[in-house]
Enzyme design. Sequence first.
Site, PDB file in Angstrom:
ATOM      1  N   GLY A  83       0.791  -1.225   0.000  1.00 55.11           N
ATOM      2  CA  GLY A  83       0.000   0.000   0.000  1.00 55.11           C
ATOM      3  C   GLY A  83       0.819   1.269   0.000  1.00 55.11           C
ATOM      4  O   GLY A  83       0.330   2.325  -0.391  1.00 55.11           O
ATOM      5  N   LYS A  95      -3.816  -0.054 -15.040  1.00 57.67           N
ATOM      6  CA  LYS A  95      -5.248   0.200 -15.140  1.00 57.67           C
ATOM      7  C   LYS A  95      -5.862  -0.242 -13.806  1.00 57.67           C
ATOM      8  O   LYS A  95      -5.484  -1.258 -13.245  1.00 57.67           O
ATOM      9  CB  LYS A  95      -5.797  -0.641 -16.306  1.00 57.67           C
ATOM     10  CG  LYS A  95      -7.288  -0.639 -16.447  1.00 57.67           C
ATOM     11  CD  LYS A  95      -7.790   0.626 -17.135  1.00 57.67           C
ATOM     12  CE  LYS A  95      -9.307   0.646 -17.133  1.00 57.67           C
ATOM     13  NZ  LYS A  95      -9.815   2.016 -17.332  1.00 57.67           N
ATOM     14  N   PHE A  96      -6.805   0.574 -13.288  1.00 51.27           N
ATOM     15  CA  PHE A  96      -7.438   0.204 -12.023  1.00 51.27           C
ATOM     16  C   PHE A  96      -8.912  -0.118 -12.255  1.00 51.27           C
ATOM     17  O   PHE A  96      -9.622   0.631 -12.935  1.00 51.27           O
ATOM     18  CB  PHE A  96      -7.313   1.343 -11.002  1.00 51.27           C
ATOM     19  CG  PHE A  96      -7.946   1.008  -9.672  1.00 51.27           C
ATOM     20  CD1 PHE A  96      -7.334   0.098  -8.810  1.00 51.27           C
ATOM     21  CD2 PHE A  96      -9.156   1.591  -9.283  1.00 51.27           C
ATOM     22  CE1 PHE A  96      -7.911  -0.209  -7.587  1.00 51.27           C
ATOM     23  CE2 PHE A  96      -9.739   1.269  -8.057  1.00 51.27           C
ATOM     24  CZ  PHE A  96      -9.114   0.380  -7.212  1.00 51.27           C
ATOM     25  N   ARG A 110      -5.795 -27.298 -14.513  1.00 51.54           N
ATOM     26  CA  ARG A 110      -6.367 -28.489 -13.876  1.00 51.54           C
ATOM     27  C   ARG A 110      -7.875 -28.379 -13.875  1.00 51.54           C
ATOM     28  O   ARG A 110      -8.421 -27.359 -14.267  1.00 51.54           O
ATOM     29  CB  ARG A 110      -5.877 -28.569 -12.430  1.00 51.54           C
ATOM     30  CG  ARG A 110      -6.079 -27.201 -11.759  1.00 51.54           C
ATOM     31  CD  ARG A 110      -6.207 -27.232 -10.302  1.00 51.54           C
ATOM     32  NE  ARG A 110      -6.047 -25.919  -9.718  1.00 51.54           N
ATOM     33  CZ  ARG A 110      -7.021 -25.041  -9.491  1.00 51.54           C
ATOM     34  NH1 ARG A 110      -8.257 -25.328  -9.860  1.00 51.54           N
ATOM     35  NH2 ARG A 110      -6.795 -23.871  -8.924  1.00 51.54           N
TER      36      ARG A 110
END
Lengths: 452, 452, 179, 179
Positions: B165, B201-202, B292
């Site tokens: 953060g 990009k958020f 899987r």
Amino acid sequence: MFRKVLIANRGEIALRVICACKEMGIRTVAVYSEADRHSLHVRFADEAICIGPPRSAESYLNVPAVISAAEIADVDAIHPGYGLLSENANFAEVCRASNIKFIGPPPDVTRLMGEKEKARQAMKRAKVPILPGSEGVIQTEDEGLEWAKSVGYPVILKASAGGGGRGMRVIRSAQELPALFQAAHMEAANAFGNGDLYMEKFIEQPRHIEFQVLADQHGTVMSIGERECSIQRRHQKLIEEAPSLQVTPKLREEIGKTLKKSLENVGYQNAGTVEFLMDEDGKLYFIEMNTRIQVEHPVTEMVTGLDLVKAQLRIACGEKLASIVPEQPPIRGHAIECRINAEHPEKFTPSAGKITAFNVPGGNGVRVDTAQYAEGVVPPYYDSLIAKLIVHGKDREEAMARMRRALEMFIVQGIHTTIPLHQKIFEDEDFIAGKFDTKFMERFFEKQKKDS
Amino acid sequence: MFRKVLIANRGEIALRVICACKEMGIRTVAVYSEADRHSLHVRFADEAICIGPPRSAESYLNVPAVISAAEIADVDAIHPGYGLLSENANFAEVCRASNIKFIGPPPDVTRLMGEKEKARQAMKRAKVPILPGSEGVIQTEDEGLEWAKSVGYPVILKASAGGGGRGMRVIRSAQELPALFQAAHMEAANAFGNGDLYMEKFIEQPRHIEFQVLADQHGTVMSIGERECSIQRRHQKLIEEAPSLQVTPKLREEIGKTLKKSLENVGYQNAGTVEFLMDEDGKLYFIEMNTRIQVEHPVTEMVTGLDLVKAQLRIACGEKLASIVPEQPPIRGHAIECRINAEHPEKFTPSAGKITAFNVPGGNGVRVDTAQYAEGVVPPYYDSLIAKLIVHGKDREEAMARMRRALEMFIVQGIHTTIPLHQKIFEDEDFIAGKFDTKFMERFFEKQKKDS
Amino acid sequence: MTPEDTKELKELIEFLKENKIGEFDLERGDLKVRIKFAQEPGADLAQLAAALRAAQAANPAPAVLPEVFAAAHVAPSHVASTPAAAAGAPAAGDAGEDATLHVVKSPIVGTFYESPSPGAPAFVKIGDQVENGQILCIIEAMKLMNEIECDAAGEVVKRFVQSGQPVEYGQPLFAVRPR
Amino acid sequence: MTPEDTKELKELIEFLKENKIGEFDLERGDLKVRIKFAQEPGADLAQLAAALRAAQAANPAPAVLPEVFAAAHVAPSHVASTPAAAAGAPAAGDAGEDATLHVVKSPIVGTFYESPSPGAPAFVKIGDQVENGQILCIIEAMKLMNEIECDAAGEVVKRFVQSGQPVEYGQPLFAVRPR
């Protein structure tokens, strides 16, 4: 939609209806006898009312008790399930008089279909094929030869006055008719003091094939495919499948059209099943109609994706079939149902008692309809059906393989069940090949006896 | 087809594979730790070999023990299930060296997809949309403005040198970029001694949507629809659905084509799942690939009618996809899966112990995949998943109604389960409306806290 | 609970006992009580069995297996050719043996060999005195020969498996009478 | 728990043990107690129990609920507004009462009325002496008024239902102290 429905039944079908109601946001009222106090239909209903002692006649078949329960619980409708009061026209009439919707056809239709000969004639008039029989007595050999020729051999002679095999002869060709006619005539005269004979078409290896129908209250009927139910023991179905290997898409469509027309004529409503015998040439003959949901309805659900019990509720509420089943549902894959009964798998003696272990199979393509559970009790008063094991596969081979593994994983202890019997049937060559008719189980038991 | 397969797993997925093998006539070998001696995968396999003490590292994750068991049992192939050794490329290589077919992709493909950044680049080259990120460090505000403009707002600034953060800022418009860029730069410089920043990009409200693929060993890949898996708690999926309400037939087809091409390029084989994030505009961005079978594979089976585990076995045996899935299966109805975990439904503490009552729901449209049973024991050593409750309905409304009634009828006693949590989620307005993203559960818990 | 409550409860229980009540449920308003008496100690087995099975007199109950997955306690078909019980439940398998014996169990899955190479004499035979750490046999796993050492000192009194036989984790190999 | 609580609990357990209680549940307001005694290690019983349960020694069982469908023993929501226990399990529900009382139960499903018509006096009231065959009340079912006769002679000591209340089959209506 209905606000509250009473389910006038017990066991798996009561729970089946409760499930449908729950999914539709309808409140449910279970009724139960003292023997069923700890049953799952009592456990999972929103309300439950004890209506009498264990004996069905004094509880589940007790019309005043059921109606009274419906009144004190203030329900809109009653779902009768199968068996018990489901084909009782008087009960349907009492419901009507009490302002409670009976989820099924109107009483007069139930009554018509309940009288076999009237039902036969009604269906015959509507061009549904019925098993040919001579109209009245066959007086002479020549008359017999003529009639037999008109329907084709084999035919069966029966004594007008009697039953139980006396005066009965299967005739497979014109050559043998004269001698057998005389023998039957003599035997009937001796046995019943009346030598009169009549004739019927005889089916050597009949298959039991039935068609599911849905009909709304606005005059529209839809046939939604058939079920093959030839695996029976003493007229009790053991295994049912959908679709039938014997029914071609063309035949399915033809019968569907005929049924639509004939049942629209008689004013049929709600779900119903039309039972046929199929002869060796694939021709179908009407036997009777069941005016209720059938034990084996899940196989039809599995191959069509419909929910027949929800359809019943929506129809009874006045919805149009066009909104419930917008188009003829295609048949997808193959479904098989095994009835798991609390019976000895060889002697068929009922096996009531406490269940000590109950592991139901699950996984891909497996459905179990049951109201039993570990620690549950099978009371000795009712039907021995404790569970229906239903599988669905992309074809009959996959469905059979799935059934074998599901039967292996279905573990019930404390009582006997028919699981081991089903396991043996699913190893039988003729069953696997789809070569069977309603006499399959007789031959199967003989083979088993020989092998042991 | 394989003669004998070893299942290198436990719990419901081991039983799932055993069921598929049984239905295909393949003999099965279970391996188990001492804690799982009484497990159903041991009970229902044809053979069972104890491979070590309870701890996974010494049993299920112990490659020499598993391989040795495979050798003494003389199997043709190993199915790894999910988790445990399923995405361990080294294990796949040892299998190959031991002449045992590993049911999954080749080791190099597993390895490629296991290295997230390499996988991202491989997919990017194959034109699969990936979450845009700046190539290298953003040096100036202007460079930032330019890059942000090229991908559109919002974007997120991250510190090249750190995590947790620090130096991280979400930027929602060009106006606020300069100030936030400076703040982030300062913070990163202070925290890590290095103020370098990069941009991504958020996505404010990402959905987790994944695509199931099947690929044969002859170069053919097929995408068979998506699953919506946004209902997660701490990145653990709780509820999965198929199809996703957000994926149009057009988008499904587009992504399907892209995946087919890209995965044929990387030489993918067997079953796999490609995970995406979806932004608020419905655009998909690749995150990673799971090489899987997935826990939530049943929802795809329910809407397509395929059996994915059987498909895995047939692919591994060399069959062509064209014979297993002849054509793109249409999506029918809607399926939802709830993961039933042995956890406290509020505190999420694991709840190992003995199960004293276990009543699984059944009936129309309900599937339960579980290896648990009444009297079964949930050992404290493994995953807390004890059952998967899967429902299928004609649409999402019917599926949700069915899930509610099935959850109510799923009775587990002796341990805590997440059943009550699921019941609450299925009453949540936003969930019912399909308005959710991966942050749904955070909001849900806050609402719950407020209400109590 | 108030002392008054406790007193009432005690009286209730006394009353129930006098009347030979087995189970008792009461729900009234916010009060719920559930009491179930224990089986009389010394009650004969038949009585308990009857209670456990709830066999109905009219329908002789089939001989029930003790538990759903009774069969599960022993793996369905063990790779080991020794009696499955010995492999599936080593402890139970040894129950018949002298409790003073020490059982050497296989620490790995693999194939048991009594001697270092085909034709060579066995590492140990019945009656041999063995020491802690002495090699008893070889278990082959993934082409590797793993020497299994004895974890006790004493006399080898039994060998549970045959040379060439596959063994699973925890499977008994030898019994040693410790000195 | 406070030390006081603990002490009370200990006493309760002692008392239950003395009285050979097997299981005990109590719920009152926010208090919930659940006690289940372990199987008495009586030789044969323990053996049988072990065989029947094949319990795993390694995994201590949590304090378990007695049965799957404990809740099923009382119908989920009875139409009767009396305590569900009384309706769902009449025999058990009366256990708290004097065992010498005779309970008159409803022979049919319907609506209970204490008097022949609205406003009229009740057929019987508490304290009345009643005779065998005397009418106690009316149960209306399907618009028919069914007169319910007393099947004992004695004093009416209790009425379990309210006038106008729906009753199910077997539901207790009156308690009579026989003479």
